[in-house]
Design an enzyme around this catalytic site. Structure first.
Site, PDB file in Angstrom:
ATOM      1  N   LYS A  13      32.599  15.511  -0.106  1.00 32.44           N
ATOM      2  CA  LYS A  13      33.535  16.677  -0.222  1.00 32.44           C
ATOM      3  C   LYS A  13      34.940  15.892  -0.890  1.00 32.44           C
ATOM      4  CE  LYS A  13      33.860  17.820   4.048  1.00 32.44           C
ATOM      5  NZ  LYS A  13      32.884  16.744   4.549  1.00 32.44           N
ATOM      6  N   ARG A  88      37.239  23.931   9.524  1.00 35.42           N
ATOM      7  CA  ARG A  88      36.154  23.192  10.094  1.00 35.42           C
ATOM      8  C   ARG A  88      35.598  24.065  11.152  1.00 35.42           C
ATOM      9  NH1 ARG A  88      37.576  17.476   8.462  1.00 35.42           N
ATOM     10  NH2 ARG A  88      35.667  16.367   8.771  1.00 35.42           N
ATOM     11  N   ARG A 127      31.058   3.459   3.236  1.00 38.87           N
ATOM     12  CA  ARG A 127      32.278   4.193   2.806  1.00 38.87           C
ATOM     13  C   ARG A 127      33.460   3.124   3.020  1.00 38.87           C
ATOM     14  NH1 ARG A 127      34.457  10.136   3.922  1.00 38.87           N
ATOM     15  NH2 ARG A 127      33.886   9.639   6.090  1.00 38.87           N
ATOM     16  N   ARG A 160      36.604   3.063   7.714  1.00 39.24           N
ATOM     17  CA  ARG A 160      37.628   3.762   8.598  1.00 39.24           C
ATOM     18  C   ARG A 160      36.995   3.584   9.720  1.00 39.24           C
ATOM     19  NH1 ARG A 160      37.427   9.786   5.666  1.00 39.24           N
ATOM     20  NH2 ARG A 160      37.201  10.212   7.944  1.00 39.24           N
ATOM     21  N   ARG A 171      30.146  12.814  15.016  1.00 35.33           N
ATOM     22  CA  ARG A 171      30.891  13.754  14.018  1.00 35.33           C
ATOM     23  C   ARG A 171      29.915  14.636  13.366  1.00 35.33           C
ATOM     24  NH1 ARG A 171      33.847   9.867  10.072  1.00 35.33           N
ATOM     25  NH2 ARG A 171      34.386  11.928   9.387  1.00 35.33           N
TER      26      ARG A 171
HETATM   27  P1  ADP Z   1      33.591  13.435   2.799  1.00 35.83           P
HETATM   28  O1  ADP Z   1      34.885  13.731   2.111  1.00 35.83           O
HETATM   29  O2  ADP Z   1      32.440  14.645   2.837  1.00 35.83           O
HETATM   30  O3  ADP Z   1      33.523  12.857   4.172  1.00 35.83           O
HETATM   31  P2  ADP Z   1      33.331  11.291   0.978  1.00 35.83           P
HETATM   32  O4  ADP Z   1      33.489  11.977  -0.361  1.00 35.83           O
HETATM   33  O5  ADP Z   1      34.264  10.302   1.106  1.00 35.83           O
HETATM   34  O6  ADP Z   1      32.738  12.497   1.655  1.00 35.83           O
HETATM   35  O7  ADP Z   1      31.952  10.576   0.481  1.00 35.83           O
HETATM   36  C1  ADP Z   1      31.490   9.605   1.647  1.00 35.83           C
HETATM   37  C2  ADP Z   1      30.724   8.394   0.969  1.00 35.83           C
HETATM   38  O8  ADP Z   1      29.688   8.583  -0.078  1.00 35.83           O
HETATM   39  C3  ADP Z   1      32.024   7.468   0.114  1.00 35.83           C
HETATM   40  O9  ADP Z   1      31.495   6.173   0.451  1.00 35.83           O
HETATM   41  C4  ADP Z   1      31.755   7.794  -1.253  1.00 35.83           C
HETATM   42  O10 ADP Z   1      32.037   6.974  -2.197  1.00 35.83           O
HETATM   43  C5  ADP Z   1      30.050   8.204  -1.375  1.00 35.83           C
HETATM   44  N1  ADP Z   1      29.495   9.152  -2.095  1.00 35.83           N
HETATM   45  C6  ADP Z   1      30.226  10.418  -2.644  1.00 35.83           C
HETATM   46  N2  ADP Z   1      29.482  10.972  -3.225  1.00 35.83           N
HETATM   47  C7  ADP Z   1      28.531  10.405  -3.516  1.00 35.83           C
HETATM   48  C8  ADP Z   1      27.234  10.471  -4.201  1.00 35.83           C
HETATM   49  N3  ADP Z   1      26.876  11.480  -5.043  1.00 35.83           N
HETATM   50  N4  ADP Z   1      26.206   9.470  -4.363  1.00 35.83           N
HETATM   51  C9  ADP Z   1      26.213   8.500  -3.450  1.00 35.83           C
HETATM   52  N5  ADP Z   1      27.513   8.254  -2.765  1.00 35.83           N
HETATM   53  C10 ADP Z   1      28.305   9.176  -2.703  1.00 35.83           C
HETATM   54  P1  AMP Z   2      37.962  13.823   7.260  1.00 34.66           P
HETATM   55  O1  AMP Z   2      38.629  12.842   6.630  1.00 34.66           O
HETATM   56  O2  AMP Z   2      37.788  15.550   6.716  1.00 34.66           O
HETATM   57  O3  AMP Z   2      36.217  13.444   7.418  1.00 34.66           O
HETATM   58  O4  AMP Z   2      38.480  14.011   8.776  1.00 34.66           O
HETATM   59  C1  AMP Z   2      38.688  12.985   9.636  1.00 34.66           C
HETATM   60  C2  AMP Z   2      38.676  13.598  10.994  1.00 34.66           C
HETATM   61  O5  AMP Z   2      40.134  14.290  11.056  1.00 34.66           O
HETATM   62  C3  AMP Z   2      37.763  14.563  11.570  1.00 34.66           C
HETATM   63  O6  AMP Z   2      36.584  13.756  12.001  1.00 34.66           O
HETATM   64  C4  AMP Z   2      38.632  15.357  12.709  1.00 34.66           C
HETATM   65  O7  AMP Z   2      38.865  14.570  13.698  1.00 34.66           O
HETATM   66  C5  AMP Z   2      39.839  15.421  12.108  1.00 34.66           C
HETATM   67  N1  AMP Z   2      40.114  16.724  11.251  1.00 34.66           N
HETATM   68  C6  AMP Z   2      40.376  16.529   9.810  1.00 34.66           C
HETATM   69  N2  AMP Z   2      40.354  17.915   9.449  1.00 34.66           N
HETATM   70  C7  AMP Z   2      40.198  18.644  10.650  1.00 34.66           C
HETATM   71  C8  AMP Z   2      40.180  20.170  10.898  1.00 34.66           C
HETATM   72  N3  AMP Z   2      40.106  21.068   9.724  1.00 34.66           N
HETATM   73  N4  AMP Z   2      40.005  20.674  12.070  1.00 34.66           N
HETATM   74  C9  AMP Z   2      39.808  19.665  13.113  1.00 34.66           C
HETATM   75  N5  AMP Z   2      40.012  18.389  12.939  1.00 34.66           N
HETATM   76  C10 AMP Z   2      39.989  17.919  11.750  1.00 34.66           C
END
Ligand code: ADP
Ligand code: AMP
Length: 215
Positions: A13, A88, A127, A160, A171
């Site tokens: 995302k 969420r 990541r 992270r 999660r």
């Molecule tokens: P989210 O925001 O949904 O938690 P991220 O955008 O941070 O996810 O992506 C999670 C991990 O997967 C990161 O390390 C990112 O670089 C990698 N990633 C994102 N899109 C792709 C893809 N299409 N193919 C492979 N790896 C990806």
């Molecule tokens: P993210 O970076 O979107 O993966 O969010 C990391 C963490 O932040 C999540 O696992 C939650 O603990 C918290 N968080 C982020 N957005 C929300 C939301 N809209 N509602 C509740 N918790 C959130």
């Protein structure tokens, strides 16, 4: 244009939201990034949020909703935004809708980035996030030019705390019980669009731009 990114943690995302923000010239609003910035600055909100984030749980709506509503009320959000990580829960979505209704506005698209759980654990363990600017990489799929260093700002890249495998499992459970129902919520509103998030990030982005249009 107002866009919501849906999908499991690690579905991509944030990666896609950043590309959308750049392409369509709208702000990328990530509640996770807002919490992490508060943790880094050791604010009261950051200290409270961290307790939940470290366990892979959701930060309570009382803390989350107001920071999001304040953020989207800022001037740069007047022409639209891409929300990443919010809503969420169904109550979060309902409050957002109520606020938008007061302004005579609606969400244009909810993009569901679909990635099965099997792929998620691998993605999250690879990541790496920049401690300074929040840019994200993947050690195999999207590596930085220099190992451990952010291409954009030169700061250190870290795993992270909430990307450790035990937390990721929690999660994912939280996602399936509390967040996944939003897919039906936005489907009923006629704004849901699914994309296959297992492909290369550029192919996923091509799908998204064909949904959003060539603006
Ligand atoms: P989210 O925001 O949904 O938690 P991220 O955008 O941070 O996810 O992506 C999670 C991990 O997967 C990161 O390390 C990112 O670089 C990698 N990633 C994102 N899109 C792709 C893809 N299409 N193919 C492979 N790896 C990806
Ligand atoms: P993210 O970076 O979107 O993966 O969010 C990391 C963490 O932040 C999540 O696992 C939650 O603990 C918290 N968080 C982020 N957005 C929300 C939301 N809209 N509602 C509740 N918790 C959130």
């Amino acid at each position: 244009m107002k866009i919501i990114m849906l999908g499991a943690p690690g579905a991509g995302k944030g990666t896609q939201a950043k590309m959308i923000a750049e392409r369509y010239n709208i702000p990328h609003v990530s509640t996770g990034d807002i919490f992490r910035a508060n943790i880094k600055n050791n604010t009261e909100l950051g200290r409270k949020a961290k307790e939940y984030m470290d366990k892979g749980e959701l930060v309570p709506d009382e803390l989350t909703v107001s920071i999001l509503l304040d953020r989207v009320a800022q001037d740069d959000c007047k022409t639209g935004y891409v929300l990443d990580g919010f809503p969420r829960t169904i109550p979060q979505a309902e409050i957002l809708d109520q606020e938008l209704t007061k302004l005579g506005e609606t969400i244009d698209f909810a993009i569901n980035v679909d990635v099965p759980d099997e792929n998620i654990i691998r993605r999250m363990s690879g990541r790496r996030a920049c401690v300074s600017c929040g840019a994200t990489y993947h050690i195999e799929h999207i590596p930085p030019k220099k190992e451990g260093i952010c291409d954009t700002c030169g700061s250190e890249l870290i795993l992270r705390d909430d990307d450790k495998p035990e937390t990721v499992k929690n999660r994912l459970n939280v996602y399936h019980t509390q967040t996944q129902p939003l897919i039906e919520y936005y489907s009923k509103k006629g704004v849901l669009r699914d994309v296959d998030g297992t492909r290369d990030m550029k192919d996923v982005f091509d799908d998204i731009t064909s949904i959003l249009g060539q603006a």
